[in-house]
Design a protein around this motif. Structure first.
Motif, mmCIF file in Angstrom:
data_model
loop_
_atom_site.group_PDB
_atom_site.id
_atom_site.type_symbol
_atom_site.label_atom_id
_atom_site.label_comp_id
_atom_site.label_asym_id
_atom_site.label_seq_id
_atom_site.Cartn_x
_atom_site.Cartn_y
_atom_site.Cartn_z
ATOM 1 N N ILE A 148 27.585 25.359 49.657
ATOM 2 C CA ILE A 148 26.487 24.457 49.299
ATOM 3 C C ILE A 148 27.068 23.197 48.682
ATOM 4 C CG2 ILE A 148 24.380 24.187 47.915
ATOM 5 C CD1 ILE A 148 24.196 27.261 47.852
ATOM 6 N N GLY A 149 26.574 22.044 49.118
ATOM 7 C CA GLY A 149 27.011 20.781 48.532
ATOM 8 C C GLY A 149 25.845 19.861 48.247
ATOM 9 N N ASN A 150 25.723 19.431 47.011
ATOM 10 C CA ASN A 150 24.722 18.428 46.589
ATOM 11 C C ASN A 150 23.283 18.853 46.852
ATOM 12 O OD1 ASN A 150 26.783 16.633 45.775
ATOM 13 N ND2 ASN A 150 27.018 15.910 47.886
ATOM 14 N N PHE A 151 23.017 20.149 46.766
ATOM 15 C CA PHE A 151 21.655 20.650 46.945
ATOM 16 C C PHE A 151 21.113 21.128 45.612
ATOM 17 C CE2 PHE A 151 18.608 24.095 47.823
ATOM 18 C CZ PHE A 151 17.705 23.424 48.636
ATOM 19 N N ARG A 152 19.914 20.618 45.256
ATOM 20 C CA ARG A 152 19.281 20.974 43.983
ATOM 21 C C ARG A 152 20.259 20.729 42.825
ATOM 22 N NH1 ARG A 152 13.796 21.255 43.684
ATOM 23 N NH2 ARG A 152 12.933 23.219 44.423
ATOM 24 N N GLY A 153 20.509 21.766 42.021
ATOM 25 C CA GLY A 153 21.391 21.593 40.876
ATOM 26 C C GLY A 153 22.832 21.954 41.145
ATOM 27 N N ILE A 154 23.205 22.084 42.409
ATOM 28 C CA ILE A 154 24.558 22.528 42.757
ATOM 29 C C ILE A 154 25.344 21.391 43.396
ATOM 30 C CG2 ILE A 154 25.912 24.122 44.149
ATOM 31 C CD1 ILE A 154 23.672 26.124 43.940
ATOM 32 N N PRO A 155 26.374 20.850 42.712
ATOM 33 C CA PRO A 155 27.198 19.815 43.333
ATOM 34 C C PRO A 155 28.113 20.391 44.414
ATOM 35 C CG PRO A 155 28.036 20.346 41.145
ATOM 36 C CD PRO A 155 26.754 21.100 41.307
ATOM 37 N N LYS A 156 28.669 21.577 44.145
ATOM 38 C CA LYS A 156 29.570 22.206 45.106
ATOM 39 C C LYS A 156 29.726 23.674 44.758
ATOM 40 C CE LYS A 156 34.105 21.622 47.319
ATOM 41 N NZ LYS A 156 35.382 20.857 47.311
ATOM 42 N N LEU A 157 29.601 24.536 45.760
ATOM 43 C CA LEU A 157 29.743 25.975 45.522
ATOM 44 C C LEU A 157 30.103 26.666 46.823
ATOM 45 C CD1 LEU A 157 29.346 28.424 43.549
ATOM 46 C CD2 LEU A 157 27.005 28.581 44.464
ATOM 47 N N TYR B 294 27.966 36.415 39.911
ATOM 48 C CA TYR B 294 27.754 35.939 38.538
ATOM 49 C C TYR B 294 28.005 34.435 38.497
ATOM 50 C CZ TYR B 294 28.755 35.314 33.537
ATOM 51 O OH TYR B 294 28.775 34.876 32.237
ATOM 52 N N MET B 295 26.945 33.671 38.221
ATOM 53 C CA MET B 295 27.031 32.216 38.263
ATOM 54 C C MET B 295 27.072 31.626 36.865
ATOM 55 S SD MET B 295 24.611 31.242 41.502
ATOM 56 C CE MET B 295 25.157 29.537 41.340
ATOM 57 N N LYS B 296 27.887 30.570 36.729
ATOM 58 C CA LYS B 296 28.014 29.858 35.447
ATOM 59 C C LYS B 296 28.070 28.364 35.714
ATOM 60 C CE LYS B 296 31.846 31.936 34.389
ATOM 61 N NZ LYS B 296 33.089 32.284 33.647
ATOM 62 N N ARG B 297 27.558 27.617 34.757
ATOM 63 C CA ARG B 297 27.663 26.165 34.821
ATOM 64 C C ARG B 297 28.486 25.708 33.619
ATOM 65 N NH1 ARG B 297 24.693 22.384 37.513
ATOM 66 N NH2 ARG B 297 23.105 23.939 38.045
ATOM 67 N N GLU B 298 29.609 25.054 33.909
ATOM 68 C CA GLU B 298 30.505 24.594 32.842
ATOM 69 C C GLU B 298 30.952 23.171 33.138
ATOM 70 O OE1 GLU B 298 33.707 27.334 32.491
ATOM 71 O OE2 GLU B 298 32.477 28.940 31.628
ATOM 72 N N GLY B 299 30.667 22.271 32.221
ATOM 73 C CA GLY B 299 31.087 20.883 32.386
ATOM 74 C C GLY B 299 30.543 20.228 33.634
ATOM 75 N N GLY B 300 29.314 20.574 34.015
ATOM 76 C CA GLY B 300 28.713 19.996 35.210
ATOM 77 C C GLY B 300 29.067 20.718 36.492
ATOM 78 N N LYS B 301 30.059 21.607 36.450
ATOM 79 C CA LYS B 301 30.458 22.364 37.632
ATOM 80 C C LYS B 301 29.728 23.705 37.676
ATOM 81 C CE LYS B 301 35.138 20.459 38.129
ATOM 82 N NZ LYS B 301 36.580 20.805 38.215
ATOM 83 N N VAL B 302 29.410 24.138 38.873
ATOM 84 C CA VAL B 302 28.819 25.457 39.069
ATOM 85 C C VAL B 302 29.882 26.358 39.671
ATOM 86 C CG1 VAL B 302 27.056 26.791 40.279
ATOM 87 C CG2 VAL B 302 26.494 24.531 39.372
ATOM 88 N N GLU B 303 30.136 27.469 39.010
ATOM 89 C CA GLU B 303 31.148 28.406 39.477
ATOM 90 C C GLU B 303 30.526 29.781 39.644
ATOM 91 O OE1 GLU B 303 34.134 28.214 36.488
ATOM 92 O OE2 GLU B 303 34.948 26.289 37.181
ATOM 93 N N ALA B 304 31.147 30.607 40.465
ATOM 94 C CA ALA B 304 30.627 31.953 40.694
ATOM 95 C C ALA B 304 31.776 32.927 40.899
ATOM 96 C CB ALA B 304 29.708 31.981 41.908
ATOM 97 N N SER B 305 31.641 34.105 40.308
ATOM 98 C CA SER B 305 32.561 35.204 40.600
ATOM 99 C C SER B 305 31.772 36.264 41.363
ATOM 100 C CB SER B 305 33.136 35.795 39.310
ATOM 101 O OG SER B 305 32.101 36.288 38.472
ATOM 102 N N ILE B 306 32.431 36.923 42.308
ATOM 103 C CA ILE B 306 31.769 37.902 43.163
ATOM 104 C C ILE B 306 32.522 39.221 43.076
ATOM 105 C CG2 ILE B 306 30.997 38.434 45.505
ATOM 106 C CD1 ILE B 306 31.051 35.459 46.123
ATOM 107 N N GLU B 307 31.786 40.276 42.741
ATOM 108 C CA GLU B 307 32.374 41.602 42.639
ATOM 109 C C GLU B 307 31.558 42.584 43.471
ATOM 110 O OE1 GLU B 307 35.093 42.130 41.025
ATOM 111 O OE2 GLU B 307 35.278 40.401 39.700
ATOM 112 N N THR B 308 32.217 43.564 44.076
ATOM 113 C CA THR B 308 31.494 44.629 44.754
ATOM 114 C C THR B 308 30.805 45.495 43.708
ATOM 115 O OG1 THR B 308 33.346 46.184 44.695
ATOM 116 C CG2 THR B 308 33.227 44.661 46.575
ATOM 117 N N PHE B 309 29.844 46.299 44.142
ATOM 118 C CA PHE B 309 29.177 47.203 43.208
ATOM 119 C C PHE B 309 30.195 48.120 42.538
ATOM 120 C CE2 PHE B 309 24.489 47.395 44.856
ATOM 121 C CZ PHE B 309 24.343 46.059 44.528
ATOM 122 N N GLU B 310 31.195 48.562 43.306
ATOM 123 C CA GLU B 310 32.209 49.462 42.728
ATOM 124 C C GLU B 310 33.036 48.776 41.647
ATOM 125 O OE1 GLU B 310 31.232 50.882 46.834
ATOM 126 O OE2 GLU B 310 31.679 48.947 45.903
#
Length: 363
Positions: free
Chosen positions: A9-18, A332-348
């Motif tokens: 995703i780029g420049n959509f809604r509140g997400i500059p890049k993800l 798990y999504m976080k916004r830090e310093g204007g950047k949107v970051e995400a970590s992805i984990e399996t259920f296990e």
């Protein structure tokens, strides 16, 4: 169904890049307010709708995106783009195909009007007067392309449609990507249960949906639309009542479960997107809804993306998903310093992440 395995995703809604990769069949998007969770669901909804090549579906999804958080005229249109950006782009990979979706805030509209699209004089005049905001949307899949022209009533319409969509005649890709995009407003709004009941009836899936409802509410027996005052009104047959009762008099937990069961049962080989999945539920109801989603998705080959703030729902999805051997992810999504970051984990792998979530979402 072509499983969506990655999303950019780029420049959509509140997400500059993800960029999200290694997506699963059940994807639970979590994080604090303003982390971009709803934007992920909306980006997927609008792009899948565009790939389907159906103007009505894209119109429904875009209208929902523009109004779900409140319609405020031209500012709602601007809010589709991150800050002052002029182009929003969404890309996802399904199967071995890259699907690209681009929305432009501005562009040489007259070139489009003189070329691919022929509009009547009154519409052109209203565009010139600023009555309509015009947004071109392009969808690409491999060598194939489709262009939409979206006319949005830039004021506060009292009557008529908010959107009018024109498109080129070619299809983007010769496949169907069945889509259901739900918000808490949909699930509790008048007429929605009748709509999802008709979906399940057409697909001959009412029996399956009713069995899911009975798992949570054993007293439930039947659900049927009955003619009343020149329209159809949904009634519920429950053991404790002497006669069927109007669906809208039931509690929100039951209504949400019934709508969810009918929706997931009627959708085969498609995509179910749910914003704020925990809305209107108490803990017992959450477990029933989670099991309904997991069982329905597994039986009908449905890929699910949902957002939630509820630790209880996350725990239940992890517990029940592992029991059912579901290919699930916690995003798990976080916004830090204007950047949107995400970590992805399996259920296990999510136990350690779950402890972090407990501190973050409760903090």
């Amino acid at each position: 169904m072509l499983m969506i395995t990655s999303l950019t995703i780029g420049n959509f809604r509140g997400i500059p890049k993800l960029k999200l990769t290694n997506l699963g069949q059940i994807n639970v998007v979590v994080g604090r307010n303003n982390a971009g969770k709803s934007s992920v669901i909306e980006a997927l909804a609008v792009s899948i709708a565009g790939v389907n090549g159906e103007n009505d579906l894209l119109q429904e999804v875009l209208t929902k995106i523009l109004t779900w958080r409140g319609w405020f005229g031209k500012n709602s249109i601007t809010s589709l783009f991150y800050h002052d950006q002029l182009v929003a782009d969404i890309n996802f990979v399904a199967g071995n195909t890259l699907f690209s979706f681009e929305i432009r805030k501005h562009g040489n509209i007259m070139d489009l009007l003189d070329g691919e699209f022929k509009l009547d004089e009154d519409t052109l005049r209203r565009i010139g007067l600023g009555k309509f905001a015009v947004i071109p949307i392009t969808v690409k899949a491999g060598p194939l392309k489709k262009t939409y022209l979206v006319l949005i009533n830039a004021e506060f319409p009292e009557d008529g449609e908010l959107l009018t969509i024109f498109s080129t005649s070619d299809n983007v890709y010769p496949i169907e990507m069945p889509l259901r995009f739900l918000t808490p407003f949909d699930i509790t709004s008048h007429g929605f249960i009748e709509k999802v009941h008709s979906w399940a009836f057409k697909e001959k899936r009412l029996k399956s949906a009713f069995s899911l409802i009975k798992e949570g509410y054993p007293e439930f027996q039947n659900l049927s639309p009955l003619p009343e005052n020149n329209t159809s009104v949904m009634y519920v047959d429950v053991q404790w009542a002497k006669k069927a009762v109007p669906y809208y008099t039931m509690g929100d937990g039951f209504k949400t479960l019934a709508a969810m069961a009918l929706t997931v049962s009627s959708l085969k080989n498609g995509y179910l997107l749910i914003d704020s999945a925990e809305a209107f539920h108490h803990p017992k109801s959450l477990r029933v809804v989670a099991k309904t989603l997991l069982k329905g998705a597994k039986e009908n080959n449905v890929q699910v993306f949902l957002t939630t703030h509820s630790l209880e729902l996350i725990d239940i999805l992890l517990e029940e998903g592992l029991k059912e051997n579901i290919d699930g992810r916690i995003i798990y999504m976080k916004r830090e310093g204007g950047k949107v970051e995400a970590s992805i984990e399996t259920f296990e792998e999510s136990q350690e992440l779950r402890e972090t979530l407990g501190l973050d979402l409760r903090g």
